[in-house]
Design an enzyme around this catalytic site. Structure first.
Site, short mmCIF file in Angstrom:
data_model
loop_
_atom_site.label_atom_id
_atom_site.label_comp_id
_atom_site.label_asym_id
_atom_site.label_seq_id
_atom_site.Cartn_x
_atom_site.Cartn_y
_atom_site.Cartn_z
N CYS A 160 -17.39 -68.42 16.25
CA CYS A 160 -17.39 -68.27 14.73
C CYS A 160 -18.06 -67.52 14.28
O CYS A 160 -19.63 -65.97 14.66
CB CYS A 160 -16.53 -68.91 14.17
SG CYS A 160 -17.72 -70.33 13.51
N VAL A 161 -17.96 -67.20 12.66
CA VAL A 161 -19.41 -66.26 12.04
C VAL A 161 -20.54 -67.07 12.00
O VAL A 161 -21.10 -66.31 12.10
CB VAL A 161 -18.70 -65.80 10.47
CG1 VAL A 161 -19.64 -65.22 9.86
CG2 VAL A 161 -17.11 -65.91 10.76
#
Length: 487
Positions: free
Chosen positions: A27-28
């Site tokens: 993810c981020v």
């Protein structure tokens, strides 16, 4: 300097080797690994690895690396894994992983929230990019600069949001086991201009009615219709009839039901958010800012993405994100107090120095998992700082000064370019900055007062654990002769 190649090569042996890795995603900020046997993980060595900011043992094994770096490391890990096992071995490991996930995530609500979050997480980079451009365009319009460029800039920044329903539909079908392009096709009905000619419940529909929630529901319905058809139609007919039936059934239900219902829900979300902050702003901000860190810790904060996206669609910005961002301010203040208070714990201070820049930019996982949560009390006092900052922003919302964000993802100081509201940009930025400073101050003071020197020997939530840096049964500040610094 540690490169992404070095990090990937170093962490693979520490998670049990290539054969123990069944899936790779990110993810981020986090590298998410599916592991066949988690007992093979050398977590202590993994935490000590340069570049690793923390680990989270959840439905997947998550290694916090920070934004930007995580994508490079994930790509390198995938390259190092291929080829890795035979198809039979991979199928066996996958079956074992699915069973472990099922046992670990028995709560249906928790599973549903995470799957919905998985739909929206891949859209965050586009939301950030378009949000920054929208903010820049607004500044140019207000200043009267480059009038010939601002229409083009508005088109570039607004195009994604105009078609976001299609992307949501595509991702929904992909997440829930359907054909992604069919999900996008069904969700496209929501934003098609021709729906203005359709009458449902005695009124004409409006293009975009229902927004991302309608697109999510439409694509989810389309996925179930497609899977039902796949199991009942022979191969020759399946190619022709399954896509047609999927689009027809899901599309008609979307027009004559889902758009109307989702539109009502979307309007209710906007009304509720406005009422919450304008009527009970200070109290609402206190509660939201104080509870957001536990949501981040559990990974459930991503379930708020559909709400943020809905508000951005309706109002041009989300008023909830700046309030929730105050939790990160409380976390930074608490970490600074730990740094000052535990001046003799050089290892912990090193961790804080490396994680603090990310914390100031709104990436809170390194400080949560590397500092405040292991110590216990600082996690609670960080929540207090977030509550104070949220109450500050909420108080001004009660006075009619709304602070919002044109995109989701960044927080902390990184949110300034994305700020918007119903007042001047300077006043909006000043209110948000005041909330950050309040969160820093309260988080620092609450932590400094409650944290004793030598308190690095506290376990989660302040429970005592076997001493590593103090004498057993003695004073908290008395060093042991066999003290070994933590890596």
């Amino acid at each position: 300097m540690q490169t992404s190649n070095d990090t990937a090569a170093a962490l693979l042996p520490l998670v049990g080797g290539p054969a123990n890795v069944t899936s790779v995603a990110h993810c981020v900020t986090r590298l998410r690994l599916g592991l066949a046997d988690r007992s093979l993980v050398d977590e202590e060595a993994l935490r000590a690895l340069p570049g690793v900011l923390g680990v989270v043992d959840d439905d997947t094994y998550q290694i916090v690396l920070g934004p930007g770096v995580v994508g490079e490391v994930a790509a390198r890990v995938e390259a190092l894994l291929a080829p890795r096992t035979t198809a039979e071995e991979l199928a066996s490991l996958g079956a074992e992983l699915r069973e472990r996930r099922r046992q670990r995530n028995a709560t249906p609500v928790k599973k549903a929230l995470r799957r919905i979050a998985n739909v929206f997480v891949p859209l965050i980079p586009a939301l950030i990019g378009c949000g920054v451009l929208a903010g820049l365009g607004g500044l140019l319009v207000n200043a009267g600069w480059l009038p010939g460029l601002t229409p083009a800039l508005a088109a570039v920044s607004s195009a994604f949001m105009a078609l976001i329903a299609v992307f949501v539909g595509y991702q929904t079908a992909k997440e829930f086991g359907g054909t992604p392009v069919l999900g996008g096709a069904v969700a496209a009905v929501v934003v098609y201009p021709g729906v203005a000619k359709v009458t449902a419940f005695g009124v004409h529909l409006a293009p975009g009615q229902g927004g991302v929630l309608g697109a999510l529901a439409a694509a989810l319905l389309g996925t179930y219709v497609e899977r039902w058809c796949r199991g009942r139609l022979p191969g020759a007919l399946d190619v022709l009839l399954t896509p047609a039936v999927t689009v027809l059934v899901a599309g008609m239900v979307t027009l004559y039901g889902l758009m109307f219902a989702a539109g009502a829900v979307s309007s209710a979300i906007g009304t509720a958010a406005d009422w919450l902050l304008t009527t009970t702003g200070a109290f609402a901000g206190l509660v939201l800012g104080g509870l957001f860190l536990p949501l981040v810790m559990l990974g459930l904060h991503q379930a708020l993405i559909p709400i943020h996206t809905t508000l951005i669609e309706q109002q041009g910005y989300t008023v909830l994100l700046p309030v929730l961002a105050m939790a990160g301010a409380g976390q930074v203040g608490a970490a600074l107090a730990v740094y000052v208070r535990l001046r003799h714990d050089t290892s912990l201070r090193t961790t804080i120095r490396s994680a603090l820049p990310a914390g100031l930019l709104g990436v809170g996982e390194p400080l949560i998992y590397g500092v405040s949560l292991p110590l216990g009390r600082p996690f609670l006092t960080a929540c207090a700082g977030g509550a104070a900052g949220g109450a500050f922003v909420g108080f001004f919302a009660m006075l009619g000064d709304r602070v919002g964000a044109t995109a989701i993802g960044p927080s902390g100081w990184a949110l300034f370019p994305l700020l918007a509201g119903n007042r001047s940009p300077a006043l909006t930025a000043a209110i948000y900055a005041g909330g950050l400073l309040t969160g820093y101050g309260v988080g620092f003071l609450a932590t400094y007062v409650t944290l004793r020197p030598g308190a690095s020997d506290l376990g989660p939530l302040g429970a005592a654990r076997p001493s590593r840096g103090t004498m057993e049964g003695g004073s908290d500040s008395a060093p042991r002769k066999d003290h070994v610094e933590r890596s």
